[in-house]
Structures are given as structure tokens and as C-alpha cells.
Design an enzyme around this catalytic site. Structure first.
Site, mmCIF file in Angstrom:
data_model
loop_
_atom_site.group_PDB
_atom_site.id
_atom_site.type_symbol
_atom_site.label_atom_id
_atom_site.label_comp_id
_atom_site.label_asym_id
_atom_site.label_seq_id
_atom_site.Cartn_x
_atom_site.Cartn_y
_atom_site.Cartn_z
ATOM 1 N N TRP A 102 -0.825 -3.298 -1.749
ATOM 2 C CA TRP A 102 0.315 -2.404 -2.011
ATOM 3 C C TRP A 102 1.536 -2.835 -1.212
ATOM 4 O O TRP A 102 2.659 -2.787 -1.717
ATOM 5 C CB TRP A 102 -0.067 -0.950 -1.758
ATOM 6 N N ASP A 172 4.733 4.172 2.777
ATOM 7 C CA ASP A 172 4.051 4.467 1.514
ATOM 8 C C ASP A 172 2.739 5.174 1.864
ATOM 9 O O ASP A 172 1.742 4.526 2.165
ATOM 10 C CB ASP A 172 3.780 3.166 0.747
ATOM 11 N N LYS A 196 -3.568 10.631 -5.689
ATOM 12 C CA LYS A 196 -4.642 10.344 -4.744
ATOM 13 C C LYS A 196 -5.026 11.626 -3.996
ATOM 14 O O LYS A 196 -6.155 12.076 -4.091
ATOM 15 C CB LYS A 196 -4.238 9.267 -3.733
HETATM 16 C C1 LIG Z 1 -1.899 4.021 -5.901
HETATM 17 C C2 LIG Z 1 -0.925 3.451 -4.947
HETATM 18 C C3 LIG Z 1 0.321 2.960 -5.345
HETATM 19 C C4 LIG Z 1 0.747 2.923 -6.801
HETATM 20 O O1 LIG Z 1 0.995 4.193 -7.238
HETATM 21 P P1 LIG Z 1 1.577 4.483 -8.711
HETATM 22 O O2 LIG Z 1 1.777 5.958 -8.633
HETATM 23 O O3 LIG Z 1 0.517 4.065 -9.680
HETATM 24 O O4 LIG Z 1 2.829 3.713 -8.876
HETATM 25 C C5 LIG Z 1 1.176 2.476 -4.388
HETATM 26 N N1 LIG Z 1 0.835 2.470 -3.095
HETATM 27 C C6 LIG Z 1 -0.348 2.932 -2.660
HETATM 28 C C7 LIG Z 1 -0.674 2.899 -1.207
HETATM 29 C C8 LIG Z 1 -1.272 3.439 -3.576
HETATM 30 O O5 LIG Z 1 -2.455 3.887 -3.152
#
Ligand SMILES: *Cc1c(COP(=O)(O)O)cnc(C)c1O
Length: 360
Positions: A102, A172, A196
Site C-alpha cells: 500500500w 493511511d 476494513k
Molecule cells: C484496502 C487498503 C487500501 C485500498 O483501499 P480502497 O478503498 O480499495 O482504495 C489502501 N491502503 C490500505 C492500508 C488498505 O488496507
């Protein structure tokens, strides 16, 4: 009706109590004669519900009035672009830490908008470590420093919040938000896709310090400008109303569980049980350095990967779903977010022990 234990990395398990309440309110929301999905986002009923969800999140995370909370769309992946579009001024550079898939995506996307300095990377250890902060090569006057506190794919979680002085810290938090208390005041901006640990897919949360608003160039589209969303209480256009509502139910559920501090105790216990079992076995293993093991995403491999298919098929038969590892790393991954009960981890460990006995 029976609900299996769901270890999906995302979209992930939601609390059963939340789904039951949504079911009850589906056709007729609180006597209004229609569902939330069929209501205007300008309707007082929705406006109040939206404000309550924001307040509950502020209470849970201790978010002060110095921060705006935005309920957006586009997923965390859109934030990979929005962060530099809004925070990276002409001629400025930004620092990024590369600790997994990521981080890498965020770095690649940011590179379209300005100069990016990768201040540290653990790619040389296959992302099984977090580079110690005293090795980071930060640039002078970076517009911000970006990192991913929990790498969902590698199962790598920082055991510390970076010390960056006056540089805005951008995180993030898609797969770790609300799993444990964090001092929001240490951050310039936090973002997270909802699917998540917050609610269903389609909603993205952004928590941004207000002094960082208003820095986007005129050419930035309105929908990608934090200031415009903040000025309009995230209702510049139609927000994802149903996802916002469900996130609000999750926030209320978290409060009933005793808040993020209580969840942290349960999450730590769940994770320690599972890692403890894996470490005590020669049949299963996890490669991440102990101090940086994720509480939320637990990848593991079998010593003999020819057994992977049988493991997954039998786990599914036992009501343990979505344990397949990410396609980029293989093996297995158990995502054990807030809504995954401790009983699910116990059931997984019992299954793993039995599978080992039969195949080890
Ligand atoms: C799942 C995830 C993403 C991507 O998320 P989307 O909502 O599908 O764009 C980005 N960063 C992390 C840490 C993630 O777990």
C-alpha cells in the site's frame, strides 16, 4: 440462519448486532415510512444521523475541533492522489516511507504530482520490518511525511508514531483505524477506506487538521478538494448515505463495547493468541519481526505449500471463511478486525491444530 467466521481482509466482517439493526430499520427508518437509502441527504433526519456519526467518531478517537472530519467516496486509493493534490505545493517535495504494497501504491500515485523522496524502505527485507526512524533520510522542508501504519497485505504494523517535528504527518490508517487508541493530535491528516474496520465499502474517512485546508491549486477538481468538502459538511454532492449510516451504527456499537481502549485489549489478546500458536508450531510460520506484527492482519504460510488448497477448502467447510493470502504473497492471511470476535480466533486456532495433527 448461521453466520460463519469471516477473516476477509476487506470488505470485512461487520458486527452482527449492526447488521440486525440495519435489517430492522431497512423498510421503515424510525417510523418515517421509508428507508435511509431512499431519503434526501438534505432531509433533517439524515442530517442529524450524519452529525451524530461524526460526533461519535470524534468521541471514540478524541478528535478535537482543530480537525475536520470528512465522509468521502473513492476509497483510500483516491486519497493516494488527493493528499498530494491538496498538500503538495508548487516546487515542494514530500517524504514517504515504503513498508509494503500500500505504501508503494501511494508513492507511485503521488509521483504524478510532485517530487517524492522515499526516506526509508524495507523492501530489502521483503517488508517484514519497519525501518528504524534514525535511519530515515528525510528531506528539508517536506510538505508532509506519509506512511502506512498497518500494511494490510504484509501484516506489518508500526509499533510507534513517527516523530516528525513540524512536518505534517499523513497516515493511511485503512486497516488499523479504531483498533487501538491513537493521539490524533500527532497527525496532520489521517485517511481510511471504511471497508476494513469502519463499515461497508463506498465510504472513505478523512480527518484533516484545519490549517492544512485551502492549499490546493485552482486546477484541482472540486470533488478532490478537501476545503470544499469541509465547507459543505461532506455534502457538496450526494454523499454515500447508506454507508455513512452503517458506519454510524458501527461507531455506536464500538461505544457500547467500551470504546477503542477496550477494543485494543481484545485485539491484542486475539493477535497474541494466534501469533503464539503459529510460533509454537513447525508447521505454520509468520515472517514479520515480532515488534512489528499487525494486530489486524495475520499472514502465515504452511511449511508445505502443497497443502494450501486442502487447508483452505477444509477451513471453509469448518465455517472459517476468506483465509487465502493476498495474491502477491500467497499462503494464508487471517484478518481479525474489531468485528471478528475472539471466538473466531479460538475456532481458527483449533482448526489449525487439528489440520496440523492430520497432515504434519
Ligand atoms: C484496502 C487498503 C487500501 C485500498 O483501499 P480502497 O478503498 O480499495 O482504495 C489502501 N491502503 C490500505 C492500508 C488498505 O488496507
Amino acid at each position: 440462519m448461521s453466520r460463519a467466521y469471516n477473516f476477509c481482509a476487506g470488505p470485512a466482517a461487520l458486527p452482527t448486532a449492526v447488521l440486525e439493526q440495519a435489517q430492522q430499520e431497512m423498510l421503515d427508518y424510525q417510523g418515517k415510512g421509508l428507508s435511509i437509502m431512499e431519503m434526501s441527504h438534505r432531509d433533517q433526519v439524515f442530517v442529524e444521523l450524519a452529525a451524530r456519526a461524526e460526533q461519535d467518531l470524534r468521541d471514540l478517537m478524541g478528535i478535537s475541533d482543530d480537525y475536520a472530519v470528512l465522509f468521502l467516496q473513492g476509497g483510500a486509493s483516491t486519497q493516494f492522489a488527493m493528499v498530494p493534490m491538496n498538500l503538495l505545493g508548487e516546487g515542494q517535495s514530500a517524504d514517504y516511507i515504503n513498508t509494503g504494497q500500500w505504501s508503494k501504491k501511494a508513492i507511485k500515485e503521488a509521483g504524478r504530482y510532485g517530487r517524492i523522496n522515499v526516506a526509508a524502505s524495507s523492501e530489502d527485507t521483503h517488508f517484514t520490518t519497519v525501518p528504524p526512524q534514525d535511519t530515515w533520510q528525510r528531506s528539508d522542508n517536506a510538505a508532509y511525511l506519509h506512511y502506512c501504519p498497518n500494511e494490510t497485505i504484509g501484516g506489518l504494523e508500526y509499533s510507534f508514531i513517527p516523530e516528525v517535528g513540524d512536518t505534517p504527518l499523513v497516515a493511511d490508517m485503512s486497516s488499523t483505524i479504531l483498533s487501538r487508541p491513537v493521539d490524533v493530535n500527532r497527525f496532520g491528516l489521517i485517511y481510511a477506506g471504511a471497508q476494513k474496520n469502519i463499515g461497508p465499502a463506498g465510504l472513505t474517512l478523512v480527518i484533516v487538521r484545519k490549517d492544512l485546508l485551502g492549499r490546493a491549486a485552482d486546477s484541482v477538481p472540486a470533488m478532490l478538494n478537501y476545503q470544499i468538502h469541509a465547507d459543505n459538511d461532506s455534502m457538496y454532492n450526494t454523499p454515500p448515505t447508506y454507508a455513512w449510516y452503517l458506519a454510524g451504527l458501527v461507531f455506536q456499537w464500538l461505544k457500547k463495547q467500551g470504546g477503542v481502549g477496550s477494543m485494543a485489549q481484545i485485539n491484542q489478546r486475539k493477535a497474541e493468541k494466534l501469533y503464539g500458536f503459529i510460533d509454537n508450531s513447525d508447521f505454520y510460520s509468520n515472517p514479520v519481526e515480532k515488534i512489528s506484527r499487525s494486530w489486524m492482519n495475520v499472514p502465515f504460510v504452511l511449511a508445505d505449500d502443497s497443502l494450501d488448497k486442502a487447508f483452505l477448502a477444509q477451513a471453509e467447510q469448518a465455517g472459517l471463511l476468506n483465509l487465502k493470502g493476498h495474491r502477491s504473497v500467497g499462503g494464508m492471511r487471517a484478518s481479525i478486525y474489531n468485528a471478528v470476535p475472539e471466538a473466531a480466533v479460538d475456532a481458527l486456532i483449533a482448526f489449525m491444530a487439528d489440520f496440523e495433527k492430520r497432515n504434519g
